[in-house]
Motif scaffolding. Structure first.
Motif, PDB file in Angstrom:
ATOM      1  N   LYS A  11      20.726  28.080  -1.869  1.00 13.94           N
ATOM      2  CA  LYS A  11      21.910  27.199  -2.393  1.00 13.94           C
ATOM      3  C   LYS A  11      23.097  28.357  -2.412  1.00 13.94           C
ATOM      4  O   LYS A  11      23.906  28.203  -3.489  1.00 13.94           O
ATOM      5  CB  LYS A  11      21.669  26.696  -3.659  1.00 13.94           C
ATOM      6  CG  LYS A  11      20.299  25.713  -3.519  1.00 13.94           C
ATOM      7  CD  LYS A  11      20.021  25.068  -4.853  1.00 13.94           C
ATOM      8  CE  LYS A  11      18.845  24.146  -4.694  1.00 13.94           C
ATOM      9  NZ  LYS A  11      18.507  23.421  -6.002  1.00 13.94           N
ATOM     10  N   GLN A  64      19.601  29.574   2.939  1.00 20.17           N
ATOM     11  CA  GLN A  64      20.434  28.368   2.808  1.00 20.17           C
ATOM     12  C   GLN A  64      21.704  28.702   2.049  1.00 20.17           C
ATOM     13  O   GLN A  64      21.754  28.881   0.749  1.00 20.17           O
ATOM     14  CB  GLN A  64      19.579  27.363   1.804  1.00 20.17           C
ATOM     15  CG  GLN A  64      20.434  25.892   1.473  1.00 20.17           C
ATOM     16  CD  GLN A  64      19.536  24.979   0.601  1.00 20.17           C
ATOM     17  OE1 GLN A  64      18.658  25.482   0.162  1.00 20.17           O
ATOM     18  NE2 GLN A  64      20.202  24.137   0.594  1.00 20.17           N
ATOM     19  N   GLU A  68      24.865  24.439  -0.351  1.00 18.66           N
ATOM     20  CA  GLU A  68      24.735  22.977  -0.075  1.00 18.66           C
ATOM     21  C   GLU A  68      25.945  22.289   0.367  1.00 18.66           C
ATOM     22  O   GLU A  68      26.028  21.302   1.102  1.00 18.66           O
ATOM     23  CB  GLU A  68      24.093  22.550  -1.507  1.00 18.66           C
ATOM     24  CG  GLU A  68      22.746  22.996  -1.752  1.00 18.66           C
ATOM     25  CD  GLU A  68      22.028  22.257  -2.944  1.00 18.66           C
ATOM     26  OE1 GLU A  68      20.899  22.150  -3.341  1.00 18.66           O
ATOM     27  OE2 GLU A  68      23.104  21.791  -3.944  1.00 18.66           O
ATOM     28  N   GLY A  69      26.865  22.600  -0.507  1.00 18.49           N
ATOM     29  CA  GLY A  69      28.338  21.968   0.210  1.00 18.49           C
ATOM     30  C   GLY A  69      29.518  22.503  -0.813  1.00 18.49           C
ATOM     31  O   GLY A  69      29.452  23.147  -1.555  1.00 18.49           O
ATOM     32  N   GLU A 100      35.310  16.394   0.339  1.00 16.29           N
ATOM     33  CA  GLU A 100      34.574  15.983   1.643  1.00 16.29           C
ATOM     34  C   GLU A 100      35.080  16.822   2.735  1.00 16.29           C
ATOM     35  O   GLU A 100      35.968  17.245   2.874  1.00 16.29           O
ATOM     36  CB  GLU A 100      35.615  14.620   1.982  1.00 16.29           C
ATOM     37  CG  GLU A 100      34.960  13.512   0.963  1.00 16.29           C
ATOM     38  CD  GLU A 100      33.433  13.157   0.813  1.00 16.29           C
ATOM     39  OE1 GLU A 100      33.019  13.089   2.246  1.00 16.29           O
ATOM     40  OE2 GLU A 100      32.924  12.896   0.125  1.00 16.29           O
ATOM     41  N   PRO A 101      33.790  17.172   3.569  1.00 16.29           N
ATOM     42  CA  PRO A 101      33.949  18.066   4.621  1.00 16.29           C
ATOM     43  C   PRO A 101      34.468  17.342   5.703  1.00 16.29           C
ATOM     44  O   PRO A 101      34.273  16.195   5.989  1.00 16.29           O
ATOM     45  CB  PRO A 101      32.454  18.620   4.857  1.00 16.29           C
ATOM     46  CG  PRO A 101      31.655  17.261   4.509  1.00 16.29           C
ATOM     47  CD  PRO A 101      32.452  16.624   3.258  1.00 16.29           C
ATOM     48  N   ARG A 143      31.011  22.626   8.956  1.00 16.91           N
ATOM     49  CA  ARG A 143      31.809  21.683   8.072  1.00 16.91           C
ATOM     50  C   ARG A 143      32.815  22.761   7.201  1.00 16.91           C
ATOM     51  O   ARG A 143      32.594  23.783   6.790  1.00 16.91           O
ATOM     52  CB  ARG A 143      30.711  21.514   7.032  1.00 16.91           C
ATOM     53  CG  ARG A 143      29.577  20.539   7.415  1.00 16.91           C
ATOM     54  CD  ARG A 143      28.587  20.122   6.470  1.00 16.91           C
ATOM     55  NE  ARG A 143      27.715  21.509   6.328  1.00 16.91           N
ATOM     56  CZ  ARG A 143      27.080  21.771   5.211  1.00 16.91           C
ATOM     57  NH1 ARG A 143      27.186  20.995   3.989  1.00 16.91           N
ATOM     58  NH2 ARG A 143      26.281  22.656   5.257  1.00 16.91           N
ATOM     59  N   HIS A 173      35.275  22.894   4.335  1.00 20.65           N
ATOM     60  CA  HIS A 173      35.783  22.506   3.052  1.00 20.65           C
ATOM     61  C   HIS A 173      37.108  23.051   2.556  1.00 20.65           C
ATOM     62  O   HIS A 173      37.379  24.437   2.756  1.00 20.65           O
ATOM     63  CB  HIS A 173      34.738  22.799   2.072  1.00 20.65           C
ATOM     64  CG  HIS A 173      33.517  22.107   2.076  1.00 20.65           C
ATOM     65  ND1 HIS A 173      33.312  20.760   1.397  1.00 20.65           N
ATOM     66  CD2 HIS A 173      32.328  22.059   2.932  1.00 20.65           C
ATOM     67  CE1 HIS A 173      32.099  20.140   1.785  1.00 20.65           C
ATOM     68  NE2 HIS A 173      31.686  20.962   2.534  1.00 20.65           N
ATOM     69  N   CYS A 205      24.701  21.124   9.465  1.00 21.71           N
ATOM     70  CA  CYS A 205      24.800  19.843   8.557  1.00 21.71           C
ATOM     71  C   CYS A 205      24.294  20.083   7.203  1.00 21.71           C
ATOM     72  O   CYS A 205      23.518  20.976   6.970  1.00 21.71           O
ATOM     73  CB  CYS A 205      24.079  18.713   9.338  1.00 21.71           C
ATOM     74  SG  CYS A 205      24.642  18.196  11.137  1.00 21.71           S
ATOM     75  N   GLN A 206      24.669  18.997   6.497  1.00 22.13           N
ATOM     76  CA  GLN A 206      24.129  18.932   4.869  1.00 22.13           C
ATOM     77  C   GLN A 206      22.404  19.287   4.971  1.00 22.13           C
ATOM     78  O   GLN A 206      22.135  18.336   5.474  1.00 22.13           O
ATOM     79  CB  GLN A 206      24.539  17.694   4.171  1.00 22.13           C
ATOM     80  CG  GLN A 206      24.145  17.765   2.982  1.00 22.13           C
ATOM     81  CD  GLN A 206      25.446  18.687   2.158  1.00 22.13           C
ATOM     82  OE1 GLN A 206      26.476  18.999   2.425  1.00 22.13           O
ATOM     83  NE2 GLN A 206      25.067  19.033   0.793  1.00 22.13           N
ATOM     84  N   GLY A 207      22.150  20.019   4.234  1.00 25.36           N
ATOM     85  CA  GLY A 207      20.574  20.209   4.067  1.00 25.36           C
ATOM     86  C   GLY A 207      19.789  21.020   5.036  1.00 25.36           C
ATOM     87  O   GLY A 207      18.896  21.312   4.830  1.00 25.36           O
ATOM     88  N   ASP A 208      20.533  21.486   6.240  1.00 27.24           N
ATOM     89  CA  ASP A 208      20.060  22.194   6.981  1.00 27.24           C
ATOM     90  C   ASP A 208      19.810  23.716   6.454  1.00 27.24           C
ATOM     91  O   ASP A 208      20.709  24.286   5.634  1.00 27.24           O
ATOM     92  CB  ASP A 208      20.898  22.444   8.238  1.00 27.24           C
ATOM     93  CG  ASP A 208      20.942  21.159   9.134  1.00 27.24           C
ATOM     94  OD1 ASP A 208      19.999  20.581   8.759  1.00 27.24           O
ATOM     95  OD2 ASP A 208      21.954  21.096   9.845  1.00 27.24           O
TER      96      ASP A 208
END
Length: 1599
Positions: free
Chosen positions: A420, A565, A568-569, A573-574, A594, A596, A639-642
């Motif tokens: 994370k 990981q 997470e992001g 919005e990416p 992505r 940000h 991508c998100q969660g990869d």
């Protein structure tokens, strides 16, 4: 080393001799005794060959003699109490409690061994502690091996090592337990090992005597075996017990018991006693004793053996027990819990290890446990290494040699993933810090290698990593990924005793060959390491280093892909980018990223645009210095969660231009991202704390600092300096040179640092002020004529060179010049040399060489104007002024000596067309230009040069030495005369006829046919031009328009027709005619009276001309397209139009015309079907017959024609007809009523909307009343208009100050100066705003130059503000400069002038009827249709025009808002804050500003920093209204205006509907009236004819 080995050999030889002599009776027997005396002392006694027995008193005598000898030597023994040697109760007791009082039997004692006896004299208590009981004197050589330094944990671990070695030798049935208790006043270490006693083999002395450890000789037994090599033969030097215990406290007590002994032997250590003995040559002796075991000791060790070390008065300073427990668990982790010592995967506890009553297996802390907890669940990377010497030696086969020749290690690598967005290593460090076990390391310096020797951790062996753990790949995405992921590997190394530790057992011996080989494993072997062989085994397979590297890298990538990981992001919005460009520079391998702008890391929010400092050593690329940069984006892979994705920071380095930073482009949904010159750094620079946000002041300081160090300017070397370098010449920049001078062959440029000051440095060359670099420098040579504009330059030559050296000087840029362009300086003018460095912010250098023309005349030439050549002039008009110049022999312009006499002629290839006699000539004030003007062209011979009209205008001197030929075009003038050929005569104009020949000749005023393509308008009345769309016609190449076969007469007979030719809306030619007359007449006789219901038979009509003759051409021939028929129409009957009667040779016979059945006047009309003007009306009087009656009733719903033929009157029929008429009437009434109701509804709605419109207009007026001037005592005060004028006047040397001064004296319209008549004013004084912040941000957006721009109505007015002297310089005594001089001012530099007439105005709609004429611009919207948050309005509408300028208009009627302010501001949007403006960035097309200081310009330009403009728009707002309230009021006003626009649109729609329904109402009303008019005669006839009969019948019936 040699002496030590000799000493050991001597001891071994002595042991061998004793054993030999022991079997030989001739050798004396030695018996050694340690006698413990009642007064607490002890003596050593040696008895040589005493025989089998000795009387007790004789033995006591030997003891007494030895005692007194010791007493004489040691003063402290004299202080002991008296011993009663002659007591009758005296006896001796051995360790097994056997008492001896008569005979000493020596067969009970082994010779050459030390035996302990205790003497009891029968008086008083027996002492438990005996002075100098144990002799701890070490070997002299062992004193050299003492550790240099000790820590509390290291000393405690040394004691625990002894206990661990002891309990490890226990059998499986015996308890293996180590218990450590630490309190404030003491430390105890208790183990259940075999214990010690007083015997030579297992003497407690060996615990306290340095160098006597039994495990020193057991090292070879722990070579090889199964990892993790749990064979705790730690002893290397034999001083762990005494040195460690004395380091921990001032006194120590060692108590130990073996299974076979009944007593507990004790050994006392005192720090002061040892220290006092160590400085003398005496032996080290210490107290000791024997005692019985306590119940607690028996309970702790059921099998009967133990050792307990107690330390008194320990040196404990704020000891944290939990931290100690964690550290001890780290050190002995495999002995506490291990899953490798058994065949099953079950974790076992080899040793029961307690600290202060807590089993360490239950402790969750410690670096090892935490590291295991945070490692991934994936497979570990495990392999074994075997180290051995290459050279064979004879000692290899000798006992104990293996320990010196071989070493083994097991390496186990675990992967610590990022989870994370947080590195597991960082979580380990945080957990350790939370437990108080923090280590002085961070993510970068974290020790990724830990080493155990025989399962025991070496705490100081914290290596960064082994060479094999580093990626050797240098290029490619895989290399970048491996370098990043290698940092997440922790390597645990288990070694056997082949590796030697340091004396403190905290690290491997640094200079040991095996240690060096292990530490350099993965590197190329050095010369000193080549004696050591290394074998690599993995899964029992022998590997090469290359195979190991490949498998290791594959394992790392597998772990990265499964468990990493990065994050997470982000917090916004990416933007997803597929297949980004330049993945190598980005440091990524994924095809999806992505982006940000906001990211939260460790509870800290990081945003794009922040200025950061990346500390030195934070990551690759930041090794030497701190890096300053600006955050741009946060990049996340995948991508998100990869899993397996990396996270990076994209930032722009300090000093990098904006256009070189990263670029994110979105085009029709296609997203592209290019890093360009920005940096891509791993996200862990934030997590490590080595990335910090800095303030603007620090950022500016770094900018300035960088500027001082970086190259500043480019300079050219002078002639003297070039001579030092033996370079030919330098640029002649000091003064003008004559045209034709030879340029220097080479010129030399250098780069100067920022601290270079030309005036303060020596004129000689100095390397200190020449920057050494490797950047390319480019030189560009441009040329412009001296009188031309600065921007009108022509490129001549450009070249790039790299720095070179000459005469010991470096950094020289030598450019070739004269060798390439020997005739460079032939043209007169200014040669501009510009020098610039590629990819550098260094200031460019510009030098000018002025070349003057030669005085010798070479030729004349025309000063051409690209916009007006080739010249084209109409006949009858003048040529534009022609300007001739004189040139020297090098084609340089020079002045005329005097005004020459010239002749002018127009000629073609066939000869002279004509001479021009009307003209004027004159020289310009500077004599550089000969002006020929008012050159009038009058010629009627232009048809000779049609159609291109090309001629040559020749201007030559009287002696014809110099001439100028000017190609030009002389075209005919405008259309002035039209001639029709042939003429049209009226007797030729018959309806339908077409003129076969008809040509219009077009002439100008001089009789020349007009030019081909001239478009004229032909207006016809009664004619039609065939095959024509529209009324426009173009003149052909002959100057004519040919209408032959195209002009057709469409008017009827006897009609007026006309033909007109218009040019430029002016009638040039017009002719009116009248077509031939024709008349339709009745040729047969019609009776005056006829009977109703009969027919008129054989009625003949004929068409006659004006002379009364029948026109026989009126003949129906359809196959030839001639249609001549007759139609009969009457309102009394319905005759279909399709029934027509044909004309034959001018006559038409109608066989029969039916007459109505009612009496009266019958009227009918006969007319030509194609020419309605040919008609004849015939009236016939009808008389009634009683037999037959005809009633003709007209109905509006049957085209007005309904013929009812009745044999007799029918009342029923009439009544039915009347009923149908009433139904039709009722239907019309209903429709009229519905339309009327709808009209009423529309009028009501219009009333409601008009009322709302009035209310909203009142609200807007009320809100506007709240915005008045700002008080002077508020911050950021914006001056009033008067104060602003004073401020502008105070600016020195500006045109704006002069304009303000003149405006104070009188208005511009009242000025006496001609040039001030059309001056409107300054931009800053033409309007006001309502918010301080808006005033400042608009002033920043426009800039002071545009705020102080002078606004004029026309270009002529702008040009009149300045006059020029003959040399082209501004005349300071005329126009605006003259007024400035009169006011005591001056104007320096340039100033902007805006010409309203030349501005392209706004062409859209306006808002309402507001006199401010605000522009109706549509609000910006997102694709969803929503207006962006924080949008206030358009800047062009937020400036209120000053009341004095509301009516200012251009000649076309445009005001200041749609011209001036729309030109300056366009559709710039205004937002409340910078954040709102950024959210709406995709809706912004022409720029935007925010009230908090943000500026976005069009084409991607952003204005950063902070400005404080002095010249702003005046602010008008009330004192009671705050800035925030003003913003809210303006937002309310904008919303009301938006509502008002909606209501106005609704009113317009309702008005159109209302007008539409009114028209429908009027149409229905007309239909109703017509119906009533048509029904009226019917009703009257009904009452007249039928009502009397009905009444008579009624009367008859009544009768």
């Amino acid at each position: 080393m040699e002496s030590n080995m000799g000493h050991q050999k001597a001891k071994a030889m002595k042991r061998q001799m004793v054993e030999l002599y022991d079997h030989d009776n001739e050798i004396d027997r030695l018996y050694r005794f340690k006698v413990l005396l009642p007064n607490g002392t002890s003596i050593g006694l040696t008895v040589t060959d005493p025989g089998p027995e000795m009387p007790f008193r004789d033995f006591i005598g030997l003891v007494r003699d030895e005692y007194f000898r010791a007493r004489n030597q040691y003063e402290q023994i004299k202080q002991k109490k008296h011993i009663y040697w002659n007591s009758n109760r005296i006896y001796l007791e051995d360790v097994n409690s056997r008492k001896m009082s008569s005979i000493i039997k020596f067969h009970n004692f082994k010779p050459h061994k030390c035996h302990i006896l205790q003497l009891h004299d029968g008086y008083g208590d027996i002492a438990n502690t005996f002075k100098n009981m144990w002799d701890l004197t070490p070997d002299t050589d062992m004193l050299k091996e003492l550790p240099e330094e000790y820590t509390f944990e290291t000393a405690l671990a040394d004691l625990i090592d002894n206990s661990l070695q002891a309990v490890w030798s226990n059998s499986q049935k015996d308890r293996r337990r180590i218990s450590v208790n630490i309190v404030e006043d003491g430390i105890s270490i208790f183990d259940t090992g075999p214990g010690m006693d007083g015997s030579d083999e297992n003497s407690i002395v060996k615990w306290g005597k340095i160098g006597s450890s039994l495990h020193r000789s057991s090292k070879g037994q722990a070579i090889g075996g199964r990892p993790p090599y749990l064979r705790p033969f730690f002893g290397m030097f034999g001083y762990g017990g005494p040195i460690a215990s004395m380091h921990l406290g001032r006194r120590a007590l060692v108590s130990s018991k073996t299974k076979s002994s009944r007593k507990v032997y004790t050994l006392y250590l005192e720090r002061e006693a040892l220290l006092s003995s160590s400085c003398s040559e005496l032996s080290w002796k210490t107290d000791g004793g024997m005692r019985d075991p306590s119940e607690e000791e028996v309970g702790q060790s059921p099998h009967g053996s133990f050792t307990k070390v107690e330390i008194f008065k320990p040196k404990i300073n704020r000891l944290n027990i939990l931290q100690l427990q964690c550290k001890l668990k780290d050190i002995y982790f495999p002995y506490i819990q291990c899953d490798e010592v058994s065949n099953s995967v079950k974790t076992v506890t080899p040793i029961e290890f307690q600290v202060n009553g807590v089993n360490l297996a239950e402790i969750e802390g410690g670096e090892v446990a935490i590291t295991n907890l945070h490692s991934c669940n994936g497979p570990e990377f495990v392999f074994q290494l075997r180290f051995f010497f290459k050279r064979a030696s004879a000692t290899l086969n000798s006992p104990g040699s293996r320990a010196c020749q071989e070493a083994n290690a097991r390496l186990k690598c675990v992967y610590l993933p990022v989870v994370k967005g947080k590195e597991s290593i960082e979580m380990i460090l945080e957990k350790l810090e939370a437990e108080g076990c923090s280590i002085m390391e961070n993510y970068e310096t974290f020790s990724r290698v830990s080493i155990r020797r025989l399962g025991r951790l070496l705490p100081d062996a914290r290596w960064a990593w082994l060479p094999f753990m580093e990626s050797t790949h240098k290029k490619g995405d895989r290399a970048h990924l491996l370098r990043r992921c290698c940092l997440r590997v922790k390597c645990f190394i288990e070694t056997d005793t082949g590796f030697n530790p340091t004396p403190s057992k905290t690290d491997l011996a640094h200079h040991n060959p095996f240690t060096t080989a292990l530490k350099n494993f993965g590197n190329k072997l050095l010369e000193k390491e080549k004696d050591v062989n290394v074998e690599i085994y993995r899964d029992q397979k022998l590997l090469t280093p290359l195979q190991l590297e490949r498998e290791y890298h594959d394992w790392i990538l597998q772990m990265h892909g499964q468990y990493d990981q990065e994050t997470e992001g982000g917090n916004d919005e990416p933007v997803i980018v597929v297949s980004p460009a330049n993945k190598k520079a980005l440091g990524i391998s994924s095809d999806v990223i992505r982006l940000h702008r906001v990211l939260k890391r460790k509870e800290v929010l990081w945003k794009s645009g922040q200025k950061i400092k990346i500390l030195k050593g934070a990551c690759a690329g930041c090794h030497k210095n701190n890096v300053y940069a600006e955050l741009e984006y946060f990049l996340l892979e995948g991508c998100q969660g990869d899993a397996g994705g990396d996270a990076r920071i994209i930032c722009k380095k300090l000093g990098l231009p904006d256009d070189h930073g990263c670029a994110l482009v979105v085009n029709d949904g296609d997203v592209n991202f290019d890093i360009r010159g920005s940096l891509s750094l791993p996200i862990n620079v934030i997590d490590s704390g080595k990335c910090v946000v800095i303030e603007n002041i620090d950022w500016d300081y770094q900018l300035d600092k960088q500027h001082q160090k970086s190259p500043s300017t480019i300079d050219l070397l002078s002639v003297k300096q070039c001579q030092e370098l033996e370079v030919d010449g330098a640029l002649p920049v000091d003064g003008p040179v004559q045209a034709g001078q030879v340029p220097p062959k080479e010129i030399v440029a250098v780069v100067r640092p920022a601290n270079f000051v030309s005036s303060g440095t020596s004129k000689n060359l100095d390397q200190r002020y020449i920057v050494k670099g490797n950047l390319e420098m480019s030189m560009e040579v441009k040329f412009r004529k001296e009188a031309e504009d600065l921007q009108d330059c022509h490129h001549i030559y450009s070249v790039r060179v790299t720095p070179s050296s000459r005469k010991g000087f470096h950094g020289l840029y030598i450019f070739p010049l004269g060798c390439k362009f020997p005739e460079l300086f032939r043209k007169a003018g200014v040669y501009m040399f510009s020098f610039s460095l590629k990819d550098s912010t260094c200031n460019n250098c510009g030098k000018r060489v002025l070349v003057k023309a030669s005085p010798m005349v070479g030729r004349w030439d025309l000063l051409s104007d690209e916009q007006s050549t080739p010249y084209s002039v109409r006949v009858g008009s003048c040529f534009p002024p022609l300007y001739l110049a004189c040139y020297d022999t090098h084609d340089n312009r020079i002045p005329f000596k005097s005004t020459p006499e010239v002749t002018i002629k127009l000629q073609t290839i066939k000869g002279v067309l004509f001479h021009v006699g009307k003209m004027k000539t004159g020289l310009s004030p500077n004599k550089f230009t000969l002006e020929v003007k008012d050159l009038l062209i009058e010629c009627n011979e232009l048809d000779k040069i049609r159609p291109n009209y090309k001629v040559t205008l020749v201007i030559c001197s009287q002696d014809e030495l110099f001439s100028v030929s000017i190609p030009c075009q002389v075209t005919p003038g405008s259309l002035q005369l039209v001639k029709a050929q042939p003429p049209i005569f009226e007797n030729q104009l018959l309806p339908g006829c077409v003129a076969k020949e008809f040509i219009l000749e077009m002439f100008d005023a001089y009789g020349n046919h007009v030019s081909q393509g001239l478009e004229v308008q032909l207006d016809v009345e009664g004619f039609h031009i065939l095959n024509q769309i529209g009324s426009k016609h173009k003149v052909d190449n002959s100057g004519c328009i040919n209408l032959g076969g195209l002009l057709k007469v469409t008017a009827g007979y006897g009609s007026k027709v006309s033909f007109s030719v218009l040019s430029s809306h002016e009638v040039i030619f017009k002719k009116e005619f009248q077509t031939e007359k024709r008349e339709l007449r009745l040729a047969s006789r019609v009776p005056e009276f006829c009977t109703a219901g009969t027919e008129l038979e054989n009625v003949v009509f004929e068409v006659v001309n004006s002379t009364g003759d029948v026109d026989e051409d009126i003949h129906d021939e359809k196959k030839y397209g001639k249609f001549h028929t007759l139609t009969i129409k009457s309102e009394f009957f319905n005759t279909e139009d399709s029934i027509q009667y044909i004309f034959k040779h001018g006559r038409c016979n109608v066989p029969a015309i039916p007459l109505p059945q009612s009496k009266g006047i019958f009227c009918f009309e006969a007319s030509h079907s194609c020419h309605p003007e040919l008609h004849q009306t015939v009236k016939v009087s009808l008389v009634q017959t009683p037999k037959v009656k005809y009633d003709e009733i007209h109905s509006p719903y049957s085209n007005g024609k309904v013929l009812l033929l009745q044999d007799s009157p029918s009342t029923k029929q009439l009544e039915n007809f009347m009923v149908s008429m009433i139904t039709i009437e009722k239907k019309l009434q209903d429709e009229i009523l519905q339309i009327g109701v709808h009209i009423g509804d529309l009028e009501n709605a219009l009333d409601i909307y008009n009322n709302e419109k009035a209310e909203i207009e009142q609200d807007i007026s009320r809100l506007q009343a709240f915005v008045e001037p700002c008080p002077l005592n508020k911050p950021n005060y914006i001056p009033t208009k008067e104060e602003l004028i004073n401020r502008i006047e105070s600016t020195n040397h500006s045109a704006a100050a002069v304009i303000c001064s003149l405006s104070k004296e009188s208005s511009f319209q009242e000025q006496q100066n001609y040039f001030m008549k059309d001056v409107v004013g300054l931009v800053a004084l033409l309007g006001t705003v309502r918010i301080n912040k808006l005033s400042r941000i608009l002033a920043e957006y426009l800039g002071e130059d545009q705020m102080l721009a002078v606004v004029c109505r026309s270009f002529a007015a702008a040009s009149a503000l300045e006059k020029y002297e003959q040399n082209g310089e501004v005349h300071c005594r005329h126009a605006l400069h003259g007024e400035a001089a009169a006011l005591g001012k001056s104007i320096k530099g340039r100033f902007l002038v805006v010409c309203l007439e030349d501005i392209r105005p706004y062409t859209g709609e306006f808002e309402g009827s507001d006199p401010q004429r605000k522009l109706a611009l549509p609000h910006p919207t997102f694709p969803s249709g929503n207006v962006p948050r924080g949008f206030i309005g358009f800047a062009v509408n937020m400036i209120d025009l000053d009341i004095d300028f509301l009516c200012t208009r251009t000649a076309a009627g445009h005001g200041l808002r749609e011209t001036l302010f729309y030109c300056l501001l366009g559709e710039v949007q205004v937002y409340e804050t910078w954040e709102y403006m950024l959210e709406a960035r995709h809706c912004i097309k022409h720029g935007a500003v925010s009230l908090d200081g943000g500026i976005l310009r069009d084409n991607g330009v952003v204005s950063l920093g902070f400005g404080n403009p002095l010249i702003c728009f005046p602010v008008v707002k009330p004192e009671s209204v705050s800035s925030a309230e003003s913003v809210e009021i303006i937002k309310q006003m904008e919303k009301s205006k938006s509502d008002l626009r909606g209501i106005i649109d609704s009113i317009a729609k309702l008005t159109r509907s209302h007008e539409k329904y009114l028209k429908r109402f009027q149409k229905k009303k007309e239909e109703y009236n017509k119906l009533m008019d048509n029904m009226e005669p019917v009703v009257e006839d009904y009452h007249l004819e039928y009502r009397p009969s009905i009444e008579n019948n009624s009367d008859a019936s009544l009768c």
